[in-house]
Design a protein around this motif. Structure first.
Motif, PDB file in Angstrom:
ATOM      1  N   TYR A  47     -57.377  41.417 -19.141  1.00 24.59           N
ATOM      2  CA  TYR A  47     -56.679  40.679 -18.089  1.00 24.59           C
ATOM      3  C   TYR A  47     -56.126  41.595 -16.997  1.00 24.59           C
ATOM      4  O   TYR A  47     -55.585  41.102 -16.003  1.00 24.59           O
ATOM      5  N   ASN A  49     -53.502  43.311 -16.951  1.00 26.46           N
ATOM      6  CA  ASN A  49     -52.077  43.045 -16.752  1.00 26.46           C
ATOM      7  C   ASN A  49     -51.383  43.175 -18.107  1.00 26.46           C
ATOM      8  O   ASN A  49     -51.733  42.468 -19.062  1.00 26.46           O
ATOM      9  N   GLU A  51     -48.408  42.305 -18.810  1.00 31.77           N
ATOM     10  CA  GLU A  51     -47.622  41.081 -19.054  1.00 31.77           C
ATOM     11  C   GLU A  51     -48.439  40.061 -19.832  1.00 31.77           C
ATOM     12  O   GLU A  51     -47.963  39.475 -20.807  1.00 31.77           O
ATOM     13  N   ASP A  52     -49.700  39.865 -19.420  1.00 28.58           N
ATOM     14  CA  ASP A  52     -50.556  38.907 -20.113  1.00 28.58           C
ATOM     15  C   ASP A  52     -50.916  39.397 -21.510  1.00 28.58           C
ATOM     16  O   ASP A  52     -50.980  38.610 -22.460  1.00 28.58           O
ATOM     17  N   TYR A  56     -49.913  36.977 -24.672  1.00 28.53           N
ATOM     18  CA  TYR A  56     -50.916  36.312 -25.504  1.00 28.53           C
ATOM     19  C   TYR A  56     -50.838  36.765 -26.963  1.00 28.53           C
ATOM     20  O   TYR A  56     -51.158  35.993 -27.869  1.00 28.53           O
ATOM     21  N   ASN A  61     -42.645  37.754 -22.930  1.00 28.51           N
ATOM     22  CA  ASN A  61     -42.956  38.535 -21.745  1.00 28.51           C
ATOM     23  C   ASN A  61     -42.269  39.894 -21.805  1.00 28.51           C
ATOM     24  O   ASN A  61     -41.501  40.193 -22.734  1.00 28.51           O
TER      25      ASN A  61
END
Length: 624
Positions: A47, A49, A51-52, A56, A61
């Motif tokens: 991704y 990122n 954060e993602d 997931y 976060n």
């Protein structure tokens, strides 16, 4: 975290960013399991990122995890007293971007010498305990932001207490200095043969030095005679031998720290020889010149460094028995191990804790005659040098010592590694017996009275591999390969280039800014929008560098070309540049095109990374 310095993890840089990152992933592993970390990294890559990736896998976060991360370490270090603090025993504190490297106390306990490093600017300071004043006796290298070597200079006091000896790396070689405190004069000489000196100390009579030196990538012990400048190698193996020191009262007895497994000196320099996971203390008698060391044992999985003292009394060292590098006093003792035709002894030490700091002692120096010491620690983002007396602390009772979580985790990790190695040796021995067909045929290990399974029949050629897996089914993750890696032959280096950089940009500038040719009063020529490309190659040893570039203008008429070749080998740096520029110009009567050719030949004599003497010869040809 406790001081609030890591409040914003995104603003950290250099070592602070490394420490914060390692602590964050340790927190993830402790709280959510180590198995999730590869999944987080994989999804972050997918991704693009972080954060993602965290959301997931963990379901939280970054902001939420940052709060848990800080709370996790606040709880873990809740009992941390930040000891020792800043008191009257602190004689120096580091400034911003400054580190302290080493501390040594003189034998008469009058002076404490220590090394500072500020972005590569190295200084040796001497603190006079009688006057409380400091003096800088040595300074080298400029101060600028870069990755610095914080191992030089290395310092040691002469037994008389009037000479401070230090070794520094200069001009790809090493220089040894002798500073006399009374005359305030310095003598120096080149120190040949070694690639690096990590630590050294004087013999009791002051005529010899014992080095922990690096030669051909191997750290060994060397005995250096000052008057003749000769060296005698004592150890020659892959194990690291650190912090050597002569023991008072032991004639030619030295003590040092090493991660070797064997007590016997093989002196083969075998690069594939196994070494231990921890550093232990060893002694060696130089007068006997045999190949036997004496291991000073006490407990397991404890690191011990910087030993010094008297063999008939107590000697001191720093160790991590409680998880933090603290100071210990040890008594040298022996016991009968076994008796055959002669009596064999086992040597060991009995240690007493002299400090219970919450911070590691990074470097220490204890006077062998009296009980004065100097030490270096890191606390609240700053280094500090402290002085004190061993008699003021005394042995600490066991109930005052605190064992950190780090100590427990490290002991468990080392115990697991030790158990796996012991299991591996047992499996190798069993496998050797199983393959010894002179003792027992190999097929007897595979013979069973079970009926043949026609659904899972094993052919004769498959039996050995099948039963090999069946025999090792519980230990498949343990490597039993006893083969030796064959190292490639050393070959002469042939100059080979690789791409250094490629740059493309679209702008309104020239490739090389030079004075435009005078064309009878024509205005300044603006190149307009153009495409500029530069690329460079450099060889592996960074001795040669080639750079090329071109600029294509919008009308494809006023183009530029540039070629640069540099040789950084030898005492002088040499550079050749050829530049060609063409553009249209005009005056009141005509419209014409000008071509400018420039040739530059530059010689540079570098003194430091930021200071050099440079001269340039230039030739220019203008053609209309």
């Amino acid at each position: 975290i406790m001081t609030g310095y890591y409040k914003n993890i995104n603003h950290l840089e250099y070592d602070d960013a490394v420490y914060a990152g390692q602590s964050f992933w340790r927190f993830i592993g402790k709280e959510y399991g180590d198995a999730l970390i590869p999944n987080i990294i994989y999804l972050t890559k997918v991704y693009k990122n972080i954060e993602d990736g965290l959301l997931y896998v963990i379901g939280k976060n970054v902001k939420e995890l940052m709060k848990e991360w800080k709370e996790f370490y606040r709880n873990e270090f809740a009992d941390d007293g930040a000891q020792p603090g800043y008191d009257e025993n602190v004689i120096a504190r580091s400034k911003k971007e400054q580190i302290f490297q080493q501390v040594k106390i003189s034998p008469d306990a009058r002076y404490i010498a220590f090394v500072t490093n500020t972005w590569g600017r190295k200084k040796i300071r001497i603190y006079d305990q009688t006057t409380g004043k400091q003096k800088v006796i040595f300074r080298k290298e400029p101060k600028y932001e870069h990755i610095t070597d914080d191992t030089y200079p290395v310092i040691a006091w002469h037994p008389g207490g009037k000479i401070l000896t230090y070794i520094n790396e200069e001009n790809a070689g090493m220089v040894i200095y002798f500073y006399r405190t009374e005359e305030k004069k310095t003598e120096k000489r080149n120190l040949l043969y070694f690639d690096k000196i990590l630590d050294f100390s004087y013999s009791p009579e002051g005529s010899r030095l014992i080095f922990s030196g690096v030669k051909d990538g191997i750290t060994d012990l060397y005995l250096h005679t000052i008057s003749s400048g000769t060296n005698e190698q004592i150890t020659r193996d892959i194990a690291d031998d650190l912090h050597p020191s002569f023991l008072e009262g032991g004639e030619d007895m030295i003590i040092f720290s090493s991660n070797r497994l064997s007590d016997t000196l093989t002196n083969t320099a075998d690069p594939l020889e196994k070494v231990g996971n921890t550093f232990s203390l060893f002694t060696y008698d130089l007068s006997q010149r045999n190949n036997v060391l004496t291991r000073l044992t006490e407990g397991q999985y404890t690191e011990r460094f910087s030993p010094s003292g008297n063999i008939r009394k107590k000697f001191t060292y720093i160790g991590d028995a409680d998880g933090t590098m603290n100071r210990y006093a040890a008594t040298y003792d022996s016991a009968i191990s076994y008796i055959d035709t002669a009596t064999h002894y086992r040597y060991f030490i009995r240690s007493e804790a002299l400090s219970a700091y919450d911070r590691n002692i990074l470097s220490q120096s204890v006077d062998k005659a009296v009980d004065n010491y100097g030490e270096m620690l890191f606390n609240k983002g700053k280094y500090m040098i402290r002085k004190g007396k061993l008699s003021d602390s005394g042995p600490l009772p066991d109930h005052e010592r605190k064992f950190s979580n780090f100590r427990q985790e490290k002991s468990a990790l080392l115990h697991r590694a030790d158990s796996i190695e012991q299991l591996r040796q047992w499996l190798i021995a069993e496998d050797k017996k199983r393959r010894d067909t002179l003792t027992k045929p190999l097929y007897e290990y595979y013979m069973t009275n079970e009926p043949i399974d026609i659904n899972h029949y094993i052919f004769e050629k498959e039996k050995q591999n099948y039963f090999e897996q069946l025999w090792r089914k519980d230990y498949m993750d343990i490597d039993l390969d006893t083969g030796r890696l064959k190292l490639p032959l050393i070959r002469i280096y042939q100059t080979a280039f690789y791409n250094n950089y490629i740059a493309n940009q679209i702008d309104f500038s020239f490739l090389n800014n030079t004075y435009q040719v005078y064309s009878g009063g024509a205005p300044y020529y603006n190149p307009g929008i153009n495409l500029l490309t530069r690329f460079g190659v450099i060889d592996l040893f960074e001795n040669y560098r080639i750079t090329g570039g071109f600029r294509f203008s919008g009308n494809f008429d006023s183009n530029e070309y540039l070629v640069s070749a540099e040789s950084l080998k030898g005492k002088l740096d040499k550079q050749f540049i050829f530049h060609r520029q063409g553009f249209f110009s005009s005056n009141d009567t005509s419209y014409f095109k000008s071509h400018t050719h420039n040739i530059y030949l530059t010689f540079s004599k570098p003194f430091t990374p930021v200071l050099s003497l440079k001269g340039t010869v230039a030739y220019r040809n203008d053609r209309h």
